[in-house]
Design an enzyme around this catalytic site. Structure first.
Site, PDB file in Angstrom:
ATOM      1  N   HIS A   9       0.599  -1.221  -0.139  1.00 55.82           N
ATOM      2  CA  HIS A   9      -0.164   0.087  -0.117  1.00 55.82           C
ATOM      3  C   HIS A   9       0.890   1.277  -0.044  1.00 55.82           C
ATOM      4  O   HIS A   9       0.304   2.513  -0.302  1.00 55.82           O
ATOM      5  CB  HIS A   9      -0.746  -0.045   1.227  1.00 55.82           C
TER       6      HIS A   9
ATOM      7  N   HIS B 212      -6.739  -7.163   0.174  1.00 62.01           N
ATOM      8  CA  HIS B 212      -6.604  -5.700  -0.054  1.00 62.01           C
ATOM      9  C   HIS B 212      -6.005  -5.636  -1.618  1.00 62.01           C
ATOM     10  O   HIS B 212      -5.051  -6.098  -1.802  1.00 62.01           O
ATOM     11  CB  HIS B 212      -6.094  -4.769   1.031  1.00 62.01           C
TER      12      HIS B 212
ATOM     13  N   ASP C 194      -4.786 -12.520   4.358  1.00 63.43           N
ATOM     14  CA  ASP C 194      -5.902 -11.945   4.884  1.00 63.43           C
ATOM     15  C   ASP C 194      -6.980 -12.157   4.134  1.00 63.43           C
ATOM     16  O   ASP C 194      -8.309 -11.875   4.533  1.00 63.43           O
ATOM     17  CB  ASP C 194      -5.757 -10.501   5.172  1.00 63.43           C
TER      18      ASP C 194
HETATM   19 ZN   LIG Z   1      -4.213  -6.789   3.139  1.00 64.03          ZN
END
Ligand SMILES: [Zn+2]
Length: 391
Positions: free
Chosen positions: A149, A186, A273
């Site tokens: 990220h 994500h 995750d």
């Molecule tokens: Zn993640």
């Protein structure tokens, strides 16, 4: 390396595949604040499991320690202003300018040793990239990496320095065609946008639908621009996505694109995750999906640089990464895998079955909500990205 498909050649490949696990005790000196979900101990625990299984030596396996990334390399992706602010903040001189860059937020807190940790963890991924470039590793795994990220000038989503964007940059600079595959739940936004207008790094991110999860980007219509159009692939999944649905999308989308792209090297961000039971997300995968994907990647017969990433259920994450390594380093061949899956279903306690999650029941509601959404995504990508690659 693997020219014929005879059993003898396959055996030789497995025995001689140089597999490097990146770790050192120096990493154990650092941790995020205790209330923060990101737990740096995952790498240590993964190493302990693998060590106890005898999977860190012999058969071409070895361990290599990370070294701190050099500032000149960090500047291939991050601005000097940002690196300066990050270092200052970690030394206790945190200010509004740093906060503007995302440093010192709830997600990206300032903690003791922050800068040293970020630079060392990133250095591990760069050591792996260099081992692949020199031919000293066919596969390398840095469970302390995967900070996808972080942006050139901002910290985001628990990430300060984007080791995976840097590794892709270093590999591309050496003329490699890089496939970046991100299965963290994500969107791998920092990496996708770093190469959004380039065709020498193809980014493929599988993640939970951004309407329901951070960072809110990664819709299927974000496909790259200019020369990079068609080289950014986003596959959002609905809440409740289960193994079979996920693999159907992987096989329909990633396999043909990977084959058409002909990468020289794969960078694989293995956030854990997306597993069922993760406290921060809502997909329902088991780690058998990751094993299956790694077998697909190995069939490309190209070097693989794997990293950690998210994963907030500690035990599940450690088991997933240990399983991933066992597949990467050749301790889990395709044939054994079928036995192991059978073992899981039968609740065997044999060790490979021990790393693998049991199959999870899928409800009728899951099937009815998940599959139509995935089919629509597959259709969109087939219509808008496949033609660019002659598919
Ligand atoms: Zn993640």
């Amino acid at each position: 390396m693997l020219k014929r498909q005879g059993s003898e050649e396959i055996r030789v490949t497995l025995e001689t595949r140089k597999a490097v696990f990146i770790y050192s005790q120096a990493l154990e000196a650092y941790s995020y604040p205790p209330e923060h979900p990101f737990n740096t101990i995952r790498a240590q625990r993964t190493r302990e499991v693998l060590h106890s299984m005898g999977l860190l030596s012999g058969g071409g396996r070895s361990q290599v320690a990370p070294v701190p990334a050099e500032r000149i390399v960090l500047k291939k992706f991050h601005s000097a202003r940002y690196l300066h602010a990050l270092k200052r903040a970690a030394r206790g001189r945190w200010d509004a300018e740093a906060l503007d860059m995302g440093i010192g937020t709830g997600d990206c807190p300032v903690f003791e040793g922050l800068y040293e940790y970020a630079v060392l963890a990133t250095g591990g991924t760069l050591v792996a990239a260099n081992l692949i470039l020199s031919g000293d590793a066919h596969v390398a795994f840095n469970p302390s990496g995967g900070f996808h990220h972080a942006g050139p000038e901002h910290a985001s989503g628990f990430c300060y320095i984007n080791d995976v964007a840097l590794a892709c940059t270093v590999l591309a600079e050496q003329g490699k065609r890089v496939l970046y595959l991100d299965v963290d739940v994500h969107h791998g936004d920092g990496v996708a946008y770093a190469f959004y207008d380039r065709s020498d790094v193809m980014t493929v991110s599988f993640h939970q639908n951004p309407r329901t999860l951070f960072p809110g980007t990664g819709f299927e219509d974000e496909i790259g621009m200019g020369k990079g159009k068609g080289y950014c692939v986003n596959v959002p999944f609905p809440v409740g996505t289960y193994d079979q649905a996920y693999l159907e999308a992987f096989e329909a989308i990633a396999l043909p694109l990977m084959a058409a792209y002909h990468p020289d090297v794969v960078v694989f961000e293995l956030g854990a995750d997306a597993l069922a039971g993760d406290p921060l997300a809502h997909l329902c995968l088991t780690n058998n999906v990751y094993a299956e994907i790694i077998h697909h990647l190995l069939s490309l017969d190209k070097p693989i640089l794997a990293t950690g990433g998210g994963g907030y259920n500690l035990d599940n994450t450690v088991r997933a990464w240990a399983l991933a390594w066992s597949v990467l380093c050749g301790a889990d061949s395709g044939e054994d895998m079928n036995h192991a899956v059978g073992g899981v279903l039968l609740e065997s306690t044999e060790w490979q079955g021990g790393l693998r999650d049991r199959a999870l029941a899928v409800s009728q509601t899951q099937r009815e909500t998940v599959m139509p959404a995935i089919k629509a995504t597959i259709d969109f990508i087939k219509a808008n990205i496949f033609p660019i690659h002659g598919l």
